[in-house]
Motif scaffolding. Structure first.
Motif, short mmCIF file in Angstrom:
data_model
loop_
_atom_site.label_atom_id
_atom_site.label_comp_id
_atom_site.label_asym_id
_atom_site.label_seq_id
_atom_site.Cartn_x
_atom_site.Cartn_y
_atom_site.Cartn_z
N GLU A 11 114.83 137.73 67.39
CA GLU A 11 115.75 137.60 66.27
C GLU A 11 115.33 138.58 65.19
N PRO A 12 116.29 139.12 64.43
CA PRO A 12 115.94 140.09 63.41
C PRO A 12 115.06 139.53 62.31
N MET A 13 115.17 138.22 62.02
CA MET A 13 114.32 137.59 61.01
C MET A 13 114.36 136.08 61.20
N SER A 14 113.39 135.41 60.58
CA SER A 14 113.35 133.96 60.64
C SER A 14 114.43 133.37 59.76
N TYR A 15 114.77 132.11 60.03
CA TYR A 15 115.73 131.43 59.17
C TYR A 15 115.17 131.34 57.75
N GLY A 16 115.97 131.69 56.79
CA GLY A 16 115.50 131.66 55.42
C GLY A 16 114.54 132.78 55.07
N PHE A 17 114.53 133.85 55.86
CA PHE A 17 113.76 135.08 55.64
C PHE A 17 112.27 134.89 55.85
N LEU A 18 111.64 133.87 55.26
CA LEU A 18 110.19 133.69 55.38
C LEU A 18 109.82 133.24 56.79
N ASP A 19 108.66 133.68 57.25
CA ASP A 19 108.20 133.25 58.57
C ASP A 19 107.70 131.82 58.52
N GLY A 20 107.58 131.21 59.69
CA GLY A 20 107.20 129.80 59.75
C GLY A 20 105.85 129.51 59.14
N SER A 21 104.90 130.40 59.29
CA SER A 21 103.57 130.19 58.73
C SER A 21 103.62 130.14 57.21
N ALA A 22 104.40 131.04 56.61
CA ALA A 22 104.53 131.06 55.15
C ALA A 22 105.16 129.77 54.64
N LYS A 23 106.18 129.30 55.34
CA LYS A 23 106.85 128.07 54.90
C LYS A 23 105.93 126.87 55.02
#
Length: 304
Positions: A11-23
Protein backbone atom coordinates in the motif's frame (compact mmCIF):
# COMPACT_ATOMS: atom_id res chain seq x y z
CA UNK A 1 3.60 -21.35 6.45
CA UNK A 2 5.07 -19.16 3.74
CA UNK A 3 6.34 -15.61 3.69
CA UNK A 4 3.47 -14.60 1.42
CA UNK A 5 0.86 -15.56 4.04
CA UNK A 6 2.55 -13.28 6.59
CA UNK A 7 2.66 -10.20 4.39
CA UNK A 8 -0.01 -7.81 3.16
CA UNK A 9 -0.39 -6.36 -0.33
CA UNK A 10 1.74 -3.27 -0.85
CA UNK A 11 0.00 0.00 0.00
CA UNK A 12 1.29 3.51 -0.70
CA UNK A 13 0.83 4.49 2.98
CA UNK A 14 -0.73 3.37 6.22
CA UNK A 15 -4.25 4.39 7.15
CA UNK A 16 -4.11 7.84 8.64
CA UNK A 17 -0.60 8.42 7.22
CA UNK A 18 1.26 7.39 10.41
CA UNK A 19 2.69 3.89 10.62
CA UNK A 20 1.33 1.41 13.13
CA UNK A 21 4.33 1.68 15.44
CA UNK A 22 3.96 5.46 15.71
CA UNK A 23 0.25 5.19 16.50
CA UNK A 24 0.83 2.55 19.17
CA UNK A 25 3.44 4.71 20.87
CA UNK A 26 1.27 7.83 20.78
CA UNK A 27 -1.69 5.86 22.19
CA UNK A 28 0.45 4.56 25.05
CA UNK A 29 1.72 8.05 25.84
CA UNK A 30 -1.80 9.47 25.72
CA UNK A 31 -2.98 6.85 28.21
CA UNK A 32 -0.08 7.73 30.51
CA UNK A 33 -0.86 11.43 30.14
CA UNK A 34 -4.49 10.83 31.07
CA UNK A 35 -3.42 8.76 34.08
CA UNK A 36 -1.17 11.60 35.36
CA UNK A 37 -3.08 14.80 34.43
CA UNK A 38 -0.92 17.72 33.40
CA UNK A 39 2.34 15.74 33.40
CA UNK A 40 4.38 15.92 30.19
CA UNK A 41 5.08 12.60 28.49
CA UNK A 42 7.93 12.39 25.92
CA UNK A 43 7.28 10.66 22.62
CA UNK A 44 9.09 10.15 19.33
CA UNK A 45 7.45 12.83 17.22
CA UNK A 46 7.23 11.66 13.60
CA UNK A 47 7.73 13.68 10.45
CA UNK A 48 4.52 14.81 8.78
CA UNK A 49 4.15 16.85 5.57
CA UNK A 50 4.07 20.22 7.31
CA UNK A 51 6.66 22.40 9.03
CA UNK A 52 7.46 22.04 12.72
CA UNK A 53 5.64 24.70 14.69
CA UNK A 54 2.53 24.63 12.51
CA UNK A 55 0.59 21.99 14.40
CA UNK A 56 2.56 18.77 13.85
CA UNK A 57 1.94 17.62 17.43
CA UNK A 58 -1.81 18.09 17.25
CA UNK A 59 -1.91 16.52 13.79
CA UNK A 60 -0.15 13.36 14.98
CA UNK A 61 -2.63 12.95 17.84
CA UNK A 62 -5.57 13.51 15.48
CA UNK A 63 -4.22 11.00 12.94
CA UNK A 64 -3.86 8.46 15.76
CA UNK A 65 -7.44 8.94 16.99
CA UNK A 66 -9.42 9.29 13.75
CA UNK A 67 -11.49 6.57 12.13
CA UNK A 68 -13.76 6.64 9.04
CA UNK A 69 -16.90 7.36 11.09
CA UNK A 70 -15.45 10.25 13.14
CA UNK A 71 -16.27 13.83 12.17
CA UNK A 72 -13.31 16.20 12.40
CA UNK A 73 -13.27 19.95 12.97
CA UNK A 74 -10.06 22.02 12.74
CA UNK A 75 -9.72 25.54 14.15
CA UNK A 76 -6.92 28.08 13.77
CA UNK A 77 -7.19 31.13 16.07
CA UNK A 78 -10.94 30.50 16.27
CA UNK A 79 -11.43 30.34 12.49
CA UNK A 80 -12.31 27.26 10.44
CA UNK A 81 -11.50 28.94 7.12
CA UNK A 82 -7.88 30.01 7.66
CA UNK A 83 -5.15 28.51 5.46
CA UNK A 84 -3.67 26.37 8.25
CA UNK A 85 -7.04 25.02 9.41
CA UNK A 86 -8.20 24.25 5.88
CA UNK A 87 -4.92 22.51 4.98
CA UNK A 88 -4.93 20.28 8.07
CA UNK A 89 -8.62 19.47 7.62
CA UNK A 90 -8.10 18.45 3.97
CA UNK A 91 -5.04 16.37 4.85
CA UNK A 92 -6.86 14.42 7.60
CA UNK A 93 -9.83 13.81 5.30
CA UNK A 94 -7.55 12.63 2.50
CA UNK A 95 -5.44 10.15 4.47
CA UNK A 96 -8.17 8.89 6.83
CA UNK A 97 -11.34 9.19 4.75
CA UNK A 98 -13.07 10.81 7.67
CA UNK A 99 -15.89 13.35 7.19
CA UNK A 100 -15.22 16.94 8.21
CA UNK A 101 -17.43 19.63 9.66
CA UNK A 102 -17.25 23.23 10.82
CA UNK A 103 -20.07 22.89 13.35
CA UNK A 104 -18.82 22.28 16.90
CA UNK A 105 -21.99 20.35 17.77
CA UNK A 106 -21.44 17.86 14.91
CA UNK A 107 -17.74 17.21 15.56
CA UNK A 108 -16.34 14.16 17.34
CA UNK A 109 -12.72 15.34 17.23
CA UNK A 110 -11.74 19.01 17.39
CA UNK A 111 -8.16 20.03 16.67
CA UNK A 112 -7.47 23.63 17.60
CA UNK A 113 -4.71 26.21 17.59
CA UNK A 114 -5.00 28.89 20.29
CA UNK A 115 -8.75 28.68 20.95
CA UNK A 116 -11.47 26.55 22.55
CA UNK A 117 -14.91 26.85 20.90
CA UNK A 118 -17.51 29.00 22.61
CA UNK A 119 -20.04 26.15 22.65
CA UNK A 120 -19.75 23.67 25.53
CA UNK A 121 -18.19 20.35 24.49
CA UNK A 122 -19.86 17.03 25.29
CA UNK A 123 -18.55 13.88 26.99
CA UNK A 124 -18.15 12.10 23.64
CA UNK A 125 -16.00 14.83 22.09
CA UNK A 126 -12.20 15.07 22.16
CA UNK A 127 -10.32 18.36 22.00
CA UNK A 128 -6.76 18.30 20.63
CA UNK A 129 -4.74 21.45 21.30
CA UNK A 130 -1.58 22.35 19.41
CA UNK A 131 1.21 23.46 21.74
CA UNK A 132 4.34 25.30 20.54
CA UNK A 133 6.02 25.42 23.97
CA UNK A 134 4.80 22.86 26.53
CA UNK A 135 7.16 23.83 29.37
CA UNK A 136 5.65 26.42 31.78
CA UNK A 137 8.93 26.68 33.71
CA UNK A 138 11.02 27.73 30.70
CA UNK A 139 10.70 31.50 31.40
CA UNK A 140 12.11 30.98 34.92
CA UNK A 141 14.34 27.95 34.35
CA UNK A 142 15.82 27.54 30.84
CA UNK A 143 17.67 24.33 31.81
CA UNK A 144 15.12 21.62 30.96
CA UNK A 145 16.81 18.96 33.11
CA UNK A 146 16.43 21.16 36.17
CA UNK A 147 12.88 22.13 35.12
CA UNK A 148 11.82 18.47 35.02
CA UNK A 149 13.30 17.92 38.46
CA UNK A 150 11.29 20.91 39.67
CA UNK A 151 8.12 19.31 38.27
CA UNK A 152 8.99 16.07 40.07
CA UNK A 153 9.41 17.98 43.35
CA UNK A 154 6.34 20.17 42.70
CA UNK A 155 8.71 23.11 43.14
CA UNK A 156 6.87 26.02 41.53
CA UNK A 157 8.15 28.81 43.76
CA UNK A 158 9.84 30.60 40.87
CA UNK A 159 6.57 30.77 38.95
CA UNK A 160 4.82 32.33 41.95
CA UNK A 161 7.68 34.82 42.22
CA UNK A 162 7.34 35.72 38.55
CA UNK A 163 3.61 36.43 38.98
CA UNK A 164 4.33 38.45 42.14
CA UNK A 165 6.89 40.60 40.32
CA UNK A 166 4.39 41.33 37.55
CA UNK A 167 1.84 42.52 40.12
CA UNK A 168 4.40 44.70 41.91
CA UNK A 169 5.65 46.29 38.69
CA UNK A 170 2.40 46.60 36.72
CA UNK A 171 -0.37 46.34 39.30
CA UNK A 172 -1.73 43.17 37.73
CA UNK A 173 -0.62 39.84 36.27
CA UNK A 174 0.66 40.54 32.75
CA UNK A 175 0.57 36.90 31.62
CA UNK A 176 -1.78 36.72 28.65
CA UNK A 177 -1.98 33.50 26.65
CA UNK A 178 -0.55 30.22 27.99
CA UNK A 179 -1.49 31.14 31.55
CA UNK A 180 0.15 28.58 33.92
CA UNK A 181 -2.46 26.38 35.54
CA UNK A 182 -2.40 23.72 38.24
CA UNK A 183 -3.94 20.44 37.09
CA UNK A 184 -5.53 18.06 39.60
CA UNK A 185 -3.72 19.86 42.41
CA UNK A 186 -0.32 18.51 41.34
CA UNK A 187 1.31 19.48 38.01
CA UNK A 188 1.51 22.98 36.56
CA UNK A 189 0.97 23.03 32.81
CA UNK A 190 0.83 25.61 30.07
CA UNK A 191 -2.63 25.25 28.49
CA UNK A 192 -1.44 25.97 24.93
CA UNK A 193 -1.44 29.64 23.80
CA UNK A 194 -5.17 29.89 24.44
CA UNK A 195 -6.20 33.28 25.90
CA UNK A 196 -7.06 33.68 29.59
CA UNK A 197 -10.70 33.68 28.42
CA UNK A 198 -10.46 29.97 27.51
CA UNK A 199 -8.59 28.60 30.53
CA UNK A 200 -11.73 28.29 32.76
CA UNK A 201 -13.31 26.13 30.04
CA UNK A 202 -10.88 23.33 30.96
CA UNK A 203 -11.90 23.26 34.64
CA UNK A 204 -14.14 20.25 35.39
CA UNK A 205 -15.00 20.01 31.68
CA UNK A 206 -16.92 16.98 30.41
CA UNK A 207 -14.61 16.38 27.46
CA UNK A 208 -11.09 14.97 27.17
CA UNK A 209 -8.35 17.42 26.19
CA UNK A 210 -5.07 16.19 24.68
CA UNK A 211 -2.24 18.73 24.29
CA UNK A 212 0.66 17.86 22.01
CA UNK A 213 3.89 19.61 21.01
CA UNK A 214 5.44 17.99 17.96
CA UNK A 215 8.60 20.09 17.87
CA UNK A 216 9.24 19.60 21.62
CA UNK A 217 8.06 15.94 21.54
CA UNK A 218 5.72 16.20 24.54
CA UNK A 219 2.14 15.08 25.19
CA UNK A 220 0.02 15.94 28.23
CA UNK A 221 -3.68 15.76 28.95
CA UNK A 222 -6.61 17.05 30.97
CA UNK A 223 -9.08 14.19 31.58
CA UNK A 224 -12.80 14.87 31.96
CA UNK A 225 -13.96 16.35 35.28
CA UNK A 226 -10.45 17.39 36.33
CA UNK A 227 -9.59 20.53 38.27
CA UNK A 228 -7.66 23.12 36.25
CA UNK A 229 -6.88 26.14 38.42
CA UNK A 230 -4.92 29.16 37.13
CA UNK A 231 -2.12 30.20 39.48
CA UNK A 232 -3.46 33.22 41.39
CA UNK A 233 -2.94 34.82 44.78
CA UNK A 234 -5.90 34.72 47.15
CA UNK A 235 -6.17 38.53 47.18
CA UNK A 236 -5.61 39.00 43.41
CA UNK A 237 -8.38 37.11 41.58
CA UNK A 238 -8.01 35.62 38.12
CA UNK A 239 -9.25 37.97 35.41
CA UNK A 240 -10.14 37.18 31.82
CA UNK A 241 -9.98 39.64 28.94
CA UNK A 242 -12.53 42.46 29.25
CA UNK A 243 -14.64 41.54 26.23
CA UNK A 244 -18.04 41.34 27.96
CA UNK A 245 -19.18 44.72 26.60
CA UNK A 246 -17.92 44.19 23.04
CA UNK A 247 -20.31 43.43 20.17
CA UNK A 248 -19.52 41.60 16.95
CA UNK A 249 -20.14 43.99 14.05
CA UNK A 250 -21.19 41.13 11.75
CA UNK A 251 -23.34 38.83 13.86
CA UNK A 252 -24.42 41.20 16.62
CA UNK A 253 -23.45 38.66 19.30
CA UNK A 254 -22.22 40.09 22.59
CA UNK A 255 -20.28 38.79 25.57
CA UNK A 256 -17.85 36.48 23.75
CA UNK A 257 -14.14 36.61 22.96
CA UNK A 258 -13.57 39.08 20.12
CA UNK A 259 -10.91 39.83 17.51
CA UNK A 260 -10.04 43.51 17.21
CA UNK A 261 -9.97 44.86 13.64
CA UNK A 262 -8.25 48.28 13.30
CA UNK A 263 -9.93 50.72 10.90
CA UNK A 264 -8.40 53.36 8.64
CA UNK A 265 -9.79 56.17 10.79
CA UNK A 266 -7.95 54.94 13.88
CA UNK A 267 -10.95 53.26 15.50
CA UNK A 268 -11.54 49.52 15.86
CA UNK A 269 -14.38 47.16 15.15
CA UNK A 270 -14.76 43.74 16.70
CA UNK A 271 -15.62 40.32 15.36
CA UNK A 272 -16.38 37.20 17.38
CA UNK A 273 -13.28 34.98 17.38
CA UNK A 274 -15.20 31.70 17.05
CA UNK A 275 -16.03 32.11 13.37
CA UNK A 276 -18.55 29.26 13.15
CA UNK A 277 -20.45 30.60 16.17
CA UNK A 278 -20.68 33.93 14.36
CA UNK A 279 -21.85 32.27 11.14
CA UNK A 280 -24.53 30.27 12.94
CA UNK A 281 -25.67 33.39 14.80
CA UNK A 282 -26.05 35.25 11.48
CA UNK A 283 -28.00 32.36 9.96
CA UNK A 284 -30.27 32.21 13.02
CA UNK A 285 -30.81 35.98 12.78
CA UNK A 286 -31.78 35.59 9.11
CA UNK A 287 -34.50 33.10 10.01
CA UNK A 288 -32.79 29.76 9.36
CA UNK A 289 -33.38 26.83 11.69
CA UNK A 290 -29.87 26.54 13.13
CA UNK A 291 -28.98 24.73 16.36
CA UNK A 292 -26.96 26.84 18.77
CA UNK A 293 -25.40 24.94 21.65
CA UNK A 294 -24.96 26.04 25.23
CA UNK A 295 -21.99 28.38 25.66
CA UNK A 296 -19.34 28.51 28.37
CA UNK A 297 -19.89 32.25 28.81
CA UNK A 298 -23.17 34.14 29.13
CA UNK A 299 -23.05 37.92 28.85
CA UNK A 300 -19.32 37.82 29.37
CA UNK A 301 -19.57 35.80 32.61
CA UNK A 302 -18.44 32.20 32.96
CA UNK A 303 -21.45 29.94 33.54
CA UNK A 304 -21.42 27.89 36.73
Amino acid sequence: MTLKTLTKPWEPMSYGFLDGSAKREIRRKMIKAIAVPGCQMPYASREVPMARGWGTGGLQVSLTLVNPSMRVKVIDQGADDSVNAASIRRFIARVAGTPTTMDTLDADLIQSRHRIPEEVLREDQVLVLQVPNPEPLRPVQPNMSIARQMHADADYGRMWLQLYEQIVRSGRVMQGASYPSLVHGRHVMTPSPIPRWDVPKLHMAKHLTILSAGREKRIFAVPPFTRVEPLVFSDVPYRVEEHAELTCHRSGTRGFFMNEIPQDNGTSTFEVSDSEWGVKSIRRRDGEDVALGETWYKNGKMSS
